[in-house]
Each structure stands twice: as C-alpha cells, then as structure tokens.
Design an enzyme around this catalytic site. Structure first.
Site, mmCIF file in Angstrom:
data_model
loop_
_atom_site.group_PDB
_atom_site.id
_atom_site.type_symbol
_atom_site.label_atom_id
_atom_site.label_comp_id
_atom_site.label_asym_id
_atom_site.label_seq_id
_atom_site.Cartn_x
_atom_site.Cartn_y
_atom_site.Cartn_z
ATOM 1 N N THR A 85 -5.361 6.020 -6.346
ATOM 2 C CA THR A 85 -4.202 5.307 -5.454
ATOM 3 C C THR A 85 -4.129 3.980 -5.364
ATOM 4 O OG1 THR A 85 -4.996 5.655 -3.705
ATOM 5 C CG2 THR A 85 -4.418 7.655 -4.474
ATOM 6 N N LYS B 269 -12.755 7.260 -5.879
ATOM 7 C CA LYS B 269 -12.045 6.227 -5.571
ATOM 8 C C LYS B 269 -11.844 5.959 -4.053
ATOM 9 C CE LYS B 269 -8.544 7.596 -4.400
ATOM 10 N NZ LYS B 269 -7.733 7.297 -2.985
ATOM 11 N N THR C 256 -10.218 7.708 3.181
ATOM 12 C CA THR C 256 -9.677 7.704 1.603
ATOM 13 C C THR C 256 -10.611 7.599 0.087
ATOM 14 O OG1 THR C 256 -7.959 7.837 2.955
ATOM 15 C CG2 THR C 256 -7.354 7.703 0.358
ATOM 16 N N GLU D 219 -8.510 -2.526 0.170
ATOM 17 C CA GLU D 219 -7.396 -2.648 -0.728
ATOM 18 C C GLU D 219 -7.262 -4.867 0.032
ATOM 19 O OE1 GLU D 219 -4.432 0.966 -0.021
ATOM 20 O OE2 GLU D 219 -4.481 -0.265 1.903
ATOM 21 N N ASN E 180 0.075 -1.670 2.449
ATOM 22 C CA ASN E 180 0.023 -0.996 3.129
ATOM 23 C C ASN E 180 1.078 -1.465 3.648
ATOM 24 O OD1 ASN E 180 -2.893 0.980 2.852
ATOM 25 N ND2 ASN E 180 -2.686 -1.602 3.644
ATOM 26 N N THR F 26 6.630 2.557 -0.686
ATOM 27 C CA THR F 26 7.875 2.360 -2.213
ATOM 28 C C THR F 26 7.502 1.312 -2.502
ATOM 29 O OG1 THR F 26 8.180 0.015 0.172
ATOM 30 C CG2 THR F 26 9.671 1.921 0.560
#
Length: 408
Positions: free
Chosen positions: A158, A184, A195, A281, A403, A408
C-alpha cells in the site's frame, strides 16, 4: 528465548517465498488501484500445514474471519489470495459475503476445495471490494506472465516504499529445508499486530499444531515487537504454510532439531519485522531498543515497546537530539516494576544514565551518532536476567503529510 546457533542457517541471496520447493506466486493489476499491481496469490503444489496469527483489534476484517475458518477445517491450506487498495473492513454482511466469494472464486480457478484457500485484504477501511475487478483478476491466474514472486511482493503493498522479503536454508534430517517470507507494512504499525501482512512458506514437513505453537512464540519476539505509529490495524495477519516437499521426518517439539527450525523461522520473521519498521511512513532511521536485566521477559518486552512507541523519543531521534530524559520517562510509565536507582541507559555506545543519574557525555558526539540510519538504544534495568528487543523508526514531517492525504 532460544539460544540455538544461527551459524548453520544461511540467508539465500535473492531468496523469496518460492525458494521452498513446491510453491509458486504471482500478481496482477486488476483495477483496484490506478496503476500498480493489486491482486496477488501464493500456491502450493500440495496441501500444506498452516498456521496463522491475527490482529487483536476488535474490528477484525472479514478476510481474517474467513481465513480462520479455512485453517480450522483441517489445519491445512493450499493457496492464499491477497488484494491491496481496499481493506474490506467495516463493510458489514456484504464484506463477509465478498470475502467468501473471493475464496470460492479462487478455489474454483485452482480446482481445490474452498477451505484450502485463505484470503487477505489491505488498504482503505469502510470501502466495499470491487468484486467484478477481483473476479477478472482471478481469471488471469493461468497467464504465465503473472506468475512471478516479485509480482506478488509488489501486489500486496500500500504505502510501502519497497518490497520486503527473505529466505533462509538449513539442513534437517540430512534434507535441505528452505523458509521464505514476504511482508507488507509501512503505517498503522503497532502489533499486536499492525497494518501488516506477512506470509511465510517452507518445504519442511511440520506437525500443524507444533507449527502453530512455533508461530505464536516467534510472533511475540518479532512482529509484536515493532511499532511505527501506535495504531493497531483491523487486517493484520501472519500466515505460515509448510508443504513437506523437503521430505524430512515430521518436525514437532520432540524432534531433536526442532529448536533449530524455530530459530530459522524466527530469523525470517525478525528480518521481515525489521524491514517493516525501517519502511515506516516517512521514516529515515531504523531504531532498535535493547532492554536487559529485567525481572521477566514480559516486562522487558513491555519496556522496550514503550520506548520505541514514544512519540517524544521518535521525534528526538529524527532531530538527532540525544535527549535521554525522554527515554527514562518512557521507562517510568511502561507500567512495569523497576528500581530507578539501578537503571542504565546508553545511546549507541554512549552512556547517558548510570544508576538512574545523568552521566556527562559529549552532546556533539551524541548528535553525530543519531544522524546515522541505524540507531540503537540500550537499557539495563539490573533486576534480573530477562531481555527483549523492539524495533521502530523515527517520526518525521513526512509521516503527517502521507497520512493527512491518505485517501486523496
């Protein structure tokens, strides 16, 4: 914790989940995402002993429920189907129907029973699966162009910036045993679990109950010792498939080389966990926290995880600020009994706290150390012999950017 030597366990160059005999994997772009691969599969030539661990989030996504049911039938699996882009979480009865349909469609494509198939999903929560696109993707399974393990590694991602894989080999009963893994995970990482999805394959012959026990113990020391942001996902899953193609004697706790096998499984799992933590991230650094001298292993784990989860610690590391006070603070609120006047803390090799009191050190040296990509924090509680290690990353401006606009 096992103290088995790792010298007889070799990391395979360019190894992956198809390094073990009898496994294939692939992936395709079916249209869930705009351009990237988004549907992947793993297939074993024969039914494989299977074990899984799952998120403790009470909003467990439908794919987890379906996969648990598949494994519960006879503790075996022959295939795994994974989509990315849509998590199929908080989707009600329709989500459960769609997860069952994913399983049935792939089972029919492979010519196996539906309980031989596990399903997993990752991505945005609260969005129904685009089932027509997924069905189309399943129908492409026979296309040789889709059969490549690197395509599976990419199809499950992702917000990840890179693939995460490893394979190791060892000899058991005179047979070469391979264990391969892929994962992942980048954000919403705070197992129990994260996640994160992880899939491990092995051609070892392993008793299913013993395999499940091994996975649970290994998970406690690896996947459950990482954090990126403190959020625990709805879709976390780790699956292990052991198809027995190596033809060793069945492995279980009574086998003389059982601990060696578990150590190899732990090596694979630890590597995947660390790769997830490093790819947090927006992260720029991998952080390891080593806690020793604890009264219990549970206590050592809790303190290590608390330090690595502290946003103040993580931001200080991002800013290369050797602010040891934040580390001590996290130790103190970890809800584990300690003796503050015995605690020692070091940032890398730089001692900053001794017996609960600050040690004079060169701030510039501390800053220079924290500018590196791999950071270690050492804590000695001087209360016992238990120890644990946790992995995480720094917290950066980019984490907020990613995040703030995830949908979007």
């Amino acid at each position: 914790m096992y103290t088995v030597s790792t010298q007889s366990i070799n990391v395979v160059k360019n190894g992956n989940i198809t390094t073990p005999l009898g496994f294939s994997a692939g992936g395709i772009h079916c249209g869930i995402k705009h351009k990237r691969l988004d549907l992947g599969w793993i297939y074993s030539e024969v039914p494989a002993a299977a074990a899984g661990v799952y998120t403790l989030n009470q909003f467990q996504a439908p794919p987890l429920k379906v996969t648990k049911e598949s494994i519960a039938v006879k503790n075996t699996l022959q295939a795994v189907l994974v989509n990315s882009g849509v998590a199929n979480a908080c989707t009600g009865d329709q989500g459960l129907t769609d997860a069952y349909e994913m399983r049935q469609q792939f089972a029919d494509e492979l010519g196996v029973l539906e309980e031989d198939v596990a399903v997993a999903s990752t991505g945005v929560i609260g969005v129904p699966l685009p089932m027509e696109k997924i069905k189309w993707g399943i129908n492409q399974y026979g296309d040789k162009k889709t059969q490549d393990p690197s395509r599976f590694e990419k199809a499950i991602l992702t917000t990840d910036t890179c693939i995460k894989n490893i394979a190791v080999q060892l000899v058991i009963d005179g047979k070469k045993i391979s264990i391969g893994g892929v994962a992942k995970g980048s954000g919403m990482i705070h197992p129990n679990m994260a996640t994160m999805l992880a899939f491990v394959t092995t051609d070892a012959n392993v008793n299913p109950i013993s395999l499940s026990n091994a996975l649970k113990s290994v998970t406690d020391r690896t996947y459950n010792m990482i954090t990126v942001d403190g959020d625990c996902s709805t879709n976390d899953m780790v699956l292990v498939l052991a198809n027995g193609k190596a033809e060793n004697n069945e492995l279980s706790e009574s086998h003389p080389q059982w601990k060696q096998f578990v150590k190899a499984l732990e090596m694979v799992s630890q590597s995947l966990a660390k790769q997830i933590a490093r790819d947090g991230e927006g992260a720029t650094k991998l952080v390891e926290v080593h806690v020793k001298g604890a009264a219990t292993e549970k206590g050592a784990r809790q303190i290590a995880k608390t330090i690595i989860s502290s946003n103040l610690v993580k931001t200080a590391i991002y800013g290369s600020d050797p602010n040891w006070g934040r580390i001590v603070c996290a130790i103190g609120y970890a809800e584990q009994p300690i003796q503050p006047d015995k605690v020692k803390v070091a940032i890398g090799n730089i001692s900053v706290v001794e017996n609960g009191l600050p040690m004079p050190f060169d701030e510039d040296e501390g800053t220079k150390y924290l500018e590196q990509e791999n950071i270690q924090i050492h804590v000695d509680l001087q209360q016992g012999d238990a120890q644990a290690t946790a992995w995480g990353c720094d917290l950066t401006y980019d984490y907020v950017k990613i995040n703030a606009s995830y949908r979007t």
